[in-house]
Design an enzyme around this catalytic site. Structure first.
Site, PDB file in Angstrom:
ATOM      1  N   ASN A  31       1.940  -2.285   5.008  1.00  0.00           N
ATOM      2  CA  ASN A  31       0.492  -1.364   6.157  1.00  0.00           C
ATOM      3  C   ASN A  31      -0.113  -0.995   5.594  1.00  0.00           C
ATOM      4  O   ASN A  31      -0.864  -0.197   5.866  1.00  0.00           O
ATOM      5  CB  ASN A  31       2.327  -0.110   4.704  1.00  0.00           C
ATOM      6  N   ILE A  86      -3.674  10.310  12.363  1.00  0.00           N
ATOM      7  CA  ILE A  86      -2.217  10.940  11.412  1.00  0.00           C
ATOM      8  C   ILE A  86      -3.017  11.275  10.173  1.00  0.00           C
ATOM      9  O   ILE A  86      -4.193  10.776   9.752  1.00  0.00           O
ATOM     10  CB  ILE A  86      -1.730   9.512  10.585  1.00  0.00           C
ATOM     11  N   GLY A  99       0.861  -1.294  -0.201  1.00  0.00           N
ATOM     12  CA  GLY A  99      -0.294   0.343   0.537  1.00  0.00           C
ATOM     13  C   GLY A  99       0.784   1.365  -0.070  1.00  0.00           C
ATOM     14  O   GLY A  99       0.640   2.302   0.709  1.00  0.00           O
ATOM     15  N   ASP A 159      -3.650  -7.245  -4.710  1.00  0.00           N
ATOM     16  CA  ASP A 159      -3.880  -6.838  -3.664  1.00  0.00           C
ATOM     17  C   ASP A 159      -3.948  -7.620  -2.509  1.00  0.00           C
ATOM     18  O   ASP A 159      -3.632  -9.104  -2.915  1.00  0.00           O
ATOM     19  CB  ASP A 159      -6.118  -7.615  -3.956  1.00  0.00           C
ATOM     20  N   SER A 187      -3.095   0.244  15.189  1.00  0.00           N
ATOM     21  CA  SER A 187      -3.552   1.203  15.160  1.00  0.00           C
ATOM     22  C   SER A 187      -3.580   1.363  16.913  1.00  0.00           C
ATOM     23  O   SER A 187      -3.282   0.244  17.590  1.00  0.00           O
ATOM     24  CB  SER A 187      -4.601   1.031  14.534  1.00  0.00           C
ATOM     25  N   TYR A 212     -12.463  -3.030  12.368  1.00  0.00           N
ATOM     26  CA  TYR A 212     -11.157  -2.661  12.610  1.00  0.00           C
ATOM     27  C   TYR A 212      -9.990  -2.719  14.064  1.00  0.00           C
ATOM     28  O   TYR A 212      -8.818  -3.032  13.943  1.00  0.00           O
ATOM     29  CB  TYR A 212     -10.957  -0.790  12.303  1.00  0.00           C
ATOM     30  N   ARG A 269      -0.201   5.983  -1.319  1.00  0.00           N
ATOM     31  CA  ARG A 269      -0.726   7.485  -1.080  1.00  0.00           C
ATOM     32  C   ARG A 269      -0.355   7.386   1.011  1.00  0.00           C
ATOM     33  O   ARG A 269      -0.342   6.224   0.894  1.00  0.00           O
ATOM     34  CB  ARG A 269      -1.681   7.880  -1.252  1.00  0.00           C
ATOM     35  N   ALA A 273     -10.088  -5.067  16.125  1.00  0.00           N
ATOM     36  CA  ALA A 273      -9.974  -6.696  16.154  1.00  0.00           C
ATOM     37  C   ALA A 273      -8.731  -6.909  14.451  1.00  0.00           C
ATOM     38  O   ALA A 273      -7.843  -7.234  15.107  1.00  0.00           O
ATOM     39  CB  ALA A 273     -11.012  -7.571  15.260  1.00  0.00           C
TER      40      ALA A 273
HETATM   41  P1  NDP Z   1      -5.031   5.268   2.614  1.00  0.00           P
HETATM   42  O1  NDP Z   1      -6.400   4.700   2.609  1.00  0.00           O
HETATM   43  O2  NDP Z   1      -4.116   6.716   2.931  1.00  0.00           O
HETATM   44  O3  NDP Z   1      -3.814   4.238   1.702  1.00  0.00           O
HETATM   45  C1  NDP Z   1      -4.430   3.371   1.810  1.00  0.00           C
HETATM   46  C2  NDP Z   1      -2.774   2.066   0.828  1.00  0.00           C
HETATM   47  O4  NDP Z   1      -3.606   1.001   1.048  1.00  0.00           O
HETATM   48  C3  NDP Z   1      -3.444   2.895  -0.860  1.00  0.00           C
HETATM   49  O5  NDP Z   1      -1.647   2.569  -0.954  1.00  0.00           O
HETATM   50  C4  NDP Z   1      -3.764   1.442  -0.836  1.00  0.00           C
HETATM   51  O6  NDP Z   1      -4.076   1.449  -2.522  1.00  0.00           O
HETATM   52  C5  NDP Z   1      -3.693   0.346  -0.149  1.00  0.00           C
HETATM   53  N1  NDP Z   1      -4.072  -0.917  -0.493  1.00  0.00           N
HETATM   54  C6  NDP Z   1      -5.520  -0.494   0.301  1.00  0.00           C
HETATM   55  N2  NDP Z   1      -5.904  -1.593   0.052  1.00  0.00           N
HETATM   56  C7  NDP Z   1      -5.479  -2.773  -0.669  1.00  0.00           C
HETATM   57  C8  NDP Z   1      -5.268  -4.062  -0.612  1.00  0.00           C
HETATM   58  N3  NDP Z   1      -6.421  -4.562  -1.018  1.00  0.00           N
HETATM   59  N4  NDP Z   1      -4.121  -4.580  -1.457  1.00  0.00           N
HETATM   60  C9  NDP Z   1      -3.580  -3.762  -1.009  1.00  0.00           C
HETATM   61  N5  NDP Z   1      -2.622  -2.046  -1.475  1.00  0.00           N
HETATM   62  C10 NDP Z   1      -4.185  -1.572  -0.646  1.00  0.00           C
HETATM   63  O7  NDP Z   1      -3.879   4.670   4.460  1.00  0.00           O
HETATM   64  P2  NDP Z   1      -3.736   5.495   5.219  1.00  0.00           P
HETATM   65  O8  NDP Z   1      -2.496   5.982   4.637  1.00  0.00           O
HETATM   66  O9  NDP Z   1      -4.395   6.315   6.400  1.00  0.00           O
HETATM   67  O10 NDP Z   1      -3.181   4.327   6.165  1.00  0.00           O
HETATM   68  C11 NDP Z   1      -2.407   2.644   5.970  1.00  0.00           C
HETATM   69  C12 NDP Z   1      -1.893   2.349   7.472  1.00  0.00           C
HETATM   70  O11 NDP Z   1      -1.613   2.689   8.659  1.00  0.00           O
HETATM   71  C13 NDP Z   1      -3.623   1.411   7.172  1.00  0.00           C
HETATM   72  O12 NDP Z   1      -2.984   0.070   7.869  1.00  0.00           O
HETATM   73  C14 NDP Z   1      -3.791   2.045   8.393  1.00  0.00           C
HETATM   74  O13 NDP Z   1      -5.346   1.177   8.890  1.00  0.00           O
HETATM   75  C15 NDP Z   1      -2.902   2.640   9.525  1.00  0.00           C
HETATM   76  N6  NDP Z   1      -3.641   3.246  10.283  1.00  0.00           N
HETATM   77  C16 NDP Z   1      -3.684   5.013   9.766  1.00  0.00           C
HETATM   78  C17 NDP Z   1      -4.330   6.060  11.002  1.00  0.00           C
HETATM   79  C18 NDP Z   1      -4.686   7.358  10.372  1.00  0.00           C
HETATM   80  O14 NDP Z   1      -4.813   8.068  10.761  1.00  0.00           O
HETATM   81  N7  NDP Z   1      -4.451   7.067   8.822  1.00  0.00           N
HETATM   82  C19 NDP Z   1      -4.503   6.034  11.986  1.00  0.00           C
HETATM   83  C20 NDP Z   1      -3.774   4.071  12.597  1.00  0.00           C
HETATM   84  C21 NDP Z   1      -3.244   3.605  11.272  1.00  0.00           C
HETATM   85  P3  NDP Z   1      -4.673   2.101  -3.718  1.00  0.00           P
HETATM   86  O15 NDP Z   1      -4.301   3.389  -3.875  1.00  0.00           O
HETATM   87  O16 NDP Z   1      -4.045   1.444  -4.129  1.00  0.00           O
HETATM   88  O17 NDP Z   1      -5.936   1.599  -3.135  1.00  0.00           O
END
Ligand code: NDP
Length: 248
Positions: A91, A189, A13, A64, A143, A156, A16, A158
């Site tokens: 991530n 964040i 991931g 995926d 998280s 989430y 972004r 869990a």
């Molecule tokens: P974003 O939604 O901004 O980015 C998610 C990223 O994961 C994207 O690159 C997306 O790719 C990719 N992704 C989503 N689903 C899949 C999948 N099935 N297979 C492969 N890639 C996938 O998320 P955040 O940056 O906010 O969060 C990143 C991590 O940090 C997550 O695990 C989230 O739970 C955790 N987190 C975030 C917090 C926050 O405040 N933002 C707080 C605590 C934890 P694509 O662009 O192609 O969809």
């Protein structure tokens, strides 16, 4: 000590938000970086170009994270292309928030599979190359919600609590092989996703953070660089909160 010169990394991931910041921070510290994404091909090309502009190698994979077989293929392509893999950052993650009264089976399954099964997929695929090298660092993004719970996020929470138990178990399995497994637990964040919240909700979130402000994606990325580097060589099975004190 924080240098990752000569190392190779994979981030799930990476197009972004936090994942993109992790990709760029690893490259800045000297690593060649591969990353996956689900849908955002254009964004992936742009991130890849940013890494290459820093003088590092980059690869991106549409994969995926739920797909077990695809994880094997991605790791095989990296180890074939670059000769080795040193760092795995799990991530990729999603939210599908609602109260349990309204939560569908699909909402439960999607979040558990994307956030938790994905960690099994990529960690398992990395174990063999890491064991062969007798070295490796896995960093799993959980998280604070996995530590303290949150109404409307049973699925989430869990998945994110599951990551902590998984990581401690795997750390115990792999410690004698010099493979470390650690967890980062971000608080609130600022990302595109969280930027959509109304002003009133933002104010109440800020009030719940002792340091008074949401974190930046770089705050998580810096934690990853630390856990990936030799500066943390005696740390395994640990969960580090990066949350401005939110969940202490
Ligand atoms: P974003 O939604 O901004 O980015 C998610 C990223 O994961 C994207 O690159 C997306 O790719 C990719 N992704 C989503 N689903 C899949 C999948 N099935 N297979 C492969 N890639 C996938 O998320 P955040 O940056 O906010 O969060 C990143 C991590 O940090 C997550 O695990 C989230 O739970 C955790 N987190 C975030 C917090 C926050 O405040 N933002 C707080 C605590 C934890 P694509 O662009 O192609 O969809």
């Amino acid at each position: 000590m924080f240098s990752l010169e000569g190392k190779t990394a994979l981030v799930t991931g990476g197009t972004r938000g936090i994942g993109k910041a992790i990709v760029l921070a690893l490259a800045k510290a000297g690593a060649d970086v591969a990353f996956t994404y689900a849908r955002s091909e254009e964004a992936a090309k742009a991130v890849q170009a940013e890494v290459e502009a820093m003088g590092r190698k980059a690869m991106s994979f549409q994969a995926d994270a739920v797909d077990f077989q695809r994880a094997e293929e991605v790791i095989a392509e990296i180890t074939t292309g670059w000769g080795k893999l040193d760092i795995l950052v799990n991530n990729a993650g999603i939210t599908k928030d609602t109260l349990i009264m309204r939560m569908s089976e699909d909402q439960w399954d999607d979040v558990i599979n994307t956030n938790l099964k994905s960690i099994f997929n990529y960690s398992k695929a990395c174990v063999r190359p890491f064991m062969k090298q007798r070295a490796g660092s896995m960093i799993n993004i959980s998280s604070v919600v996995g530590l303290s719970g949150n109404a409307g996020q049973t699925n989430y929470a869990a998945s994110k609590a599951g990551i902590v138990g998984f990581s401690k178990s795997l750390a115990k399995e792999l410690a004698t092989r010099n493979i470390r497994v650690n967890v980062l637990a971000p608080g609130y964040i600022s990302t595109e996703m969280t930027g959509q919240l109304p002003e009133k909700v933002m104010e109440s979130i800020k009030a719940s953070i002792p340091m008074g402000q949401p974190g930046e994606v770089e705050d998580i990325a810096h934690g990853v660089v630390f856990l990936a580097s030799d500066a943390s060589r005696y740390i395994t099975g640990e969960t580090i909160r990066i949350d401005g004190g939110m969940a202490m």
